[in-house]
Design a protein around this motif. Structure first.
Motif: not given
Length: 136
Positions: A3-4, A91-96, A112-116
């Motif tokens: 869940q994001i 499940d990964t965002f990449t911001t440039e 992640l399930d419990d955080g970022i």
């Protein structure tokens, strides 16, 4: 897929103050030290094909709204607006983010399930840091 969407509270950092000092060139050392000790909250929302991320830190909030893969104006916590683009891979965002002088900052958000876990890197200096947020 995790869940994001949700709220995340800063828990700890590794190398963040040094990262800020290196990227800012040292002239902003006091501001870097203060900001590194802050405990921001990230609120990640999804509306249709847009994501809205609000960062609340020490009573101030900044909000960025974006579509994946489309350049957008991102207001940084210190009030400066820069051009960014965010992409997603599972499940990964990449911001440039384009910085002054042709420099580029990259933030990789591992949801992640419990955080970022956020990995930061700077193309010009090679500086790196990691920030950890827990879901609440």
């Amino acid at each position: 897929m995790v869940q994001i969407v949700g709220k995340y509270e800063h828990e700890k950092s590794e190398g963040f103050e040094e990262y800020l000092r290196t990227v800012s060139g040292g002239e902003q050392a006091d501001k870097a030290a203060t900001f590194a000790k802050s405990k921001p909250v990230l609120d990640v929302q999804e509306s249709g094909d847009e994501f809205v991320i609000t960062v609340t830190n020490e009573g101030k909030s900044t909000t960025s709204t974006f579509k994946l893969g489309v350049p957008y104006d991102e207001t940084m916590p210190h009030g400066v607006t820069m051009k960014s683009v965010t992409t997603r891979d599972g499940d990964t965002f990449t911001t440039e983010t384009e910085l002054p002088g042709g420099n580029k900052s990259v933030r990789v958000y591992e949801f992640l399930d419990d955080g970022i876990t956020v990995h930061l890197s700077d193309s010009k200096t090679g500086a790196k840091a990691t920030r950890y947020y827990k879901r609440f």
